[in-house]
Design a protein around this motif. Structure first.
Motif, PDB file in Angstrom:
ATOM      1  N   SER A 208       0.874  -1.032   0.040  1.00 31.06           N
ATOM      2  CA  SER A 208      -0.280   0.075  -0.006  1.00 31.06           C
ATOM      3  C   SER A 208       0.807   1.302  -0.034  1.00 31.06           C
ATOM      4  O   SER A 208       1.484   1.441   0.957  1.00 31.06           O
ATOM      5  CB  SER A 208      -1.077  -0.016   1.143  1.00 31.06           C
ATOM      6  N   GLN A 209       0.892   2.008  -1.041  1.00 28.75           N
ATOM      7  CA  GLN A 209       1.629   3.103  -1.277  1.00 28.75           C
ATOM      8  C   GLN A 209       1.326   4.033  -0.223  1.00 28.75           C
ATOM      9  O   GLN A 209       2.374   5.101   0.266  1.00 28.75           O
ATOM     10  CB  GLN A 209       1.446   3.796  -2.694  1.00 28.75           C
TER      11      GLN A 209
ATOM     12  N   SER B 149       3.597   1.157  10.248  1.00 30.63           N
ATOM     13  CA  SER B 149       2.436   0.494   9.338  1.00 30.63           C
ATOM     14  C   SER B 149       1.323  -0.423   9.781  1.00 30.63           C
ATOM     15  O   SER B 149       1.493  -0.666  10.950  1.00 30.63           O
ATOM     16  CB  SER B 149       3.276  -0.814   8.254  1.00 30.63           C
ATOM     17  N   ASP B 150       0.122  -0.334   9.151  1.00 29.38           N
ATOM     18  CA  ASP B 150      -1.004  -1.079   9.553  1.00 29.38           C
ATOM     19  C   ASP B 150      -1.848  -1.749   8.645  1.00 29.38           C
ATOM     20  O   ASP B 150      -2.779  -2.246   8.808  1.00 29.38           O
ATOM     21  CB  ASP B 150      -1.865   0.113  10.249  1.00 29.38           C
TER      22      ASP B 150
ATOM     23  N   SER C 138       3.913   0.428  19.290  1.00 28.97           N
ATOM     24  CA  SER C 138       3.406   0.420  18.008  1.00 28.97           C
ATOM     25  C   SER C 138       2.172  -0.408  17.969  1.00 28.97           C
ATOM     26  O   SER C 138       1.937  -1.262  19.074  1.00 28.97           O
ATOM     27  CB  SER C 138       4.458  -0.009  16.968  1.00 28.97           C
ATOM     28  N   PRO C 139       1.196   0.012  17.078  1.00 28.26           N
ATOM     29  CA  PRO C 139      -0.324  -0.943  17.125  1.00 28.26           C
ATOM     30  C   PRO C 139       0.142  -2.478  16.977  1.00 28.26           C
ATOM     31  O   PRO C 139      -0.683  -3.054  17.734  1.00 28.26           O
ATOM     32  CB  PRO C 139      -1.056  -0.211  16.065  1.00 28.26           C
ATOM     33  N   ARG C 140       1.092  -2.704  16.244  1.00 24.61           N
ATOM     34  CA  ARG C 140       1.105  -4.103  15.794  1.00 24.61           C
ATOM     35  C   ARG C 140       1.699  -4.769  17.090  1.00 24.61           C
ATOM     36  O   ARG C 140       1.341  -6.091  17.281  1.00 24.61           O
ATOM     37  CB  ARG C 140       2.369  -4.059  14.594  1.00 24.61           C
TER      38      ARG C 140
ATOM     39  N   PHE D  92      14.206   4.420   2.816  1.00 22.73           N
ATOM     40  CA  PHE D  92      13.403   3.442   3.371  1.00 22.73           C
ATOM     41  C   PHE D  92      14.251   2.851   4.727  1.00 22.73           C
ATOM     42  O   PHE D  92      15.345   3.129   5.001  1.00 22.73           O
ATOM     43  CB  PHE D  92      13.231   2.107   2.633  1.00 22.73           C
ATOM     44  N   PRO D  93      13.453   2.260   5.884  1.00 24.05           N
ATOM     45  CA  PRO D  93      13.993   1.809   6.958  1.00 24.05           C
ATOM     46  C   PRO D  93      14.722   0.741   6.467  1.00 24.05           C
ATOM     47  O   PRO D  93      14.738  -0.079   5.452  1.00 24.05           O
ATOM     48  CB  PRO D  93      12.723   1.367   7.647  1.00 24.05           C
TER      49      PRO D  93
END
Length: 495
Positions: A52-53, A62-63, A134-136, A183-184
């Motif tokens: 997902s861009q 990211s989610d 983080s949510p994850r 990027f990471p």
């Protein structure tokens, strides 16, 4: 060299030997292996996955599921969880429980990120602190409240309570962000790169020397929605996708499929403090009347496993603590109901469920199964707000729930007063107390399991599976598990 070319060469060699009258020994098997494996053709265009861009590629931000799946190519954790839910060291080389609340982990010496910079214990601690927010990983890491460096290769984790499976929670990715990279950066098999406006996962040349994949460059195609991902895999715009909630649209996809065990328990929540379900015999009768195999096959199209234990049936702890049958025992259910003083039709039950397609299917199947055992059942399907209110105010006898069990198999959310799945459960009961004692090392697991089987405060019915979908044109033994989706990507290839 292809198998066809090799067969032709062998046929020619055999013909020459026959016509010359010379007797030759067959070449050693290992020489043939060298011939076939030496010709590894790189593929920089064939393999494509979705992302997902609009979402981040940073694992702590990211989610979306497709970005999190893509990150598995680039980042490594301390431990990965295998298909039996056992921790397998990745960056970690060893671990030790120093005492009841201290876990020490040693990482492999000499590790580097894909940019060549060293990966040390400081990076692990930094990533842990980000993962905690983080949510994850926030919920799964809650039992571990701090991490600190002991040396460049040793990290000390402090726990909130005794937990001999705490190392199984250390699956967060180790990463860093630098000013020199868009990027990471991770230490995994690939690294994120960009070329001509396209995003790729490109082979990390600093990764293990023995890693020799055919897919050295993987394009990430912007496909944001779940429905679009299904269409993209169906028409061949992408080669691979992971879906965590298989449904009818997944079963119709024209792709190869590999089931992935999830630690998502689907269960019957019970109101244990009022009504007929306040009686243990009635709760046991409900469990006996449920046909878990039918629920797995019908409600989840086979993408689930009957829950024969409180714990995931594919895990070691699940195999060792089986207390449920996978099929219904209507006779035993009626006997349990009779022992509570009820006859057919006496017990009226209200099942509430949110408007999740599969859980509604579970509710309707359970309705029929319970009616076969002599219950009088009504099913109410509510939107999420009304469903939440029903749980909050206790206007139900049974509700259909689902929860993701952490990798350490912790069930605290059912037995703590503030637990997210403790609706209807007496958290002051002997069973709840025994579970807390088990966590703190004061009671054996078997004692808790025995109490649970008698008390039945809730009823596990199935554990869901996810599914890996991949192009039928792709070959290789397709492996993969949750959190290790590309486990043997080096063996995958197109003809």
């Amino acid at each position: 060299m292809t198998k066809k070319a090799l067969a032709i060469l062998l046929s020619i060699a055999t013909a020459i030997a026959l016509f010359s009258g010379c007797k030759r020994e067959a070449p050693p098997e290992h020489q043939l292996v060298v011939q076939t494996t030496a010709q590894v053709t790189e593929d920089t265009e064939g393999f494509k996955i979705s992302y997902s861009q609009s979402d981040s590629l940073n694992p702590f931000e990211s989610d979306t599921l497709n970005n999190q799946t893509a990150q598995d190519l680039v980042f490594e954790p301390l431990f990965r969880i295998d298909e039996s839910f056992e921790a397998v060291p990745e960056i970690a080389s060893s671990y030790t429980y120093e005492d009841s609340d201290t876990l020490t982990v040693t990482i492999v010496s000499g590790l580097t990120f894909s940019d060549g910079s060293p990966l040390t214990a400081k990076n692990v601690v930094s990533s842990f602190n980000e993962a905690k927010q983080s949510p994850r990983w926030k919920n799964s890491l809650a039992p571990i409240y701090s991490a600190s460096t002991v040396s460049d290769t040793v990290i000390k984790f402090k726990m909130s309570y005794a937990n001999p499976y705490a190392h199984q929670l250390l699956t967060f990715y180790i990463s860093k962000v630098t000013d020199n990279s868009k990027f990471p950066i991770g230490s995994g098999r690939y690294k994120f790169t960009e070329s001509e406006g396209k995003l790729f996962a490109e082979k990390n040349e600093l990764y293990k020397e023995e890693f020799n994949p055919r897919f050295t460059k993987i394009q990430l195609v912007n496909v944001p929605s779940a429905e679009s991902i299904n269409n993209a895999i169906n028409i061949g715009n992408i080669s691979y996708a992971y879906r965590d909630n298989p449904n009818d649209s997944i079963t119709r996809l024209k792709c190869g499929k590999k089931q992935v065990a999830l630690n998502n328990m689907v269960y019957l929540g019970l109101h244990t403090s009022m009504g007929a379900t306040s009686k243990q015999e009635v709760r046991r009768a409900i469990s006996l009347a449920v046909d878990r195999t039918t629920l797995a096959k019908s409600a989840y199209q086979g993408y689930a496993r009957p829950s024969t234990s409180l714990f995931n049936p594919v895990s070691r702890i699940g195999r060792e603590t089986q207390i449920f049958a996978d099929s219904a025992d209507i006779t035993a259910a009626k006997q349990a109901l009779a022992s509570a003083g009820y006859s057919d039709g006496d017990v009226k039950l209200k099942i509430v469920v949110n408007q999740n397609e599969q859980r509604v299917a579970v509710a309707k199947l359970v309705e029929r199964q319970l009616e076969s055992a002599g219950f009088d059942v009504t099913v109410k399907s509510y939107n999420q707000k009304v469903f939440n209110d029903a749980l909050k105010y206790g206007t139900y006898d049974i509700y259909i729930g689902e929860t993701k069990i952490p990798n350490d198999m912790r069930l605290s959310s059912f037995f703590d007063k503030k637990g997210k799945t403790a609706f209807g459960i007496n958290t002051d009961s002997q069973t709840s107390s025994l579970y807390r004692d088990y966590l703190n090392g004061k009671a054996e697991l078997g004692k808790f399991i025995l109490s649970f089987s008698e008390d039945m405060p809730f009823i596990p019915v199935v554990y869901r599976n996810g599914v890996i979908c991949y192009s039928k044109a792709m070959h290789g033994d397709m492996q993969g598990s949750y959190g290790n989706f590309f486990s043997n990507i080096e063996d995958w290839y197109y003809n």
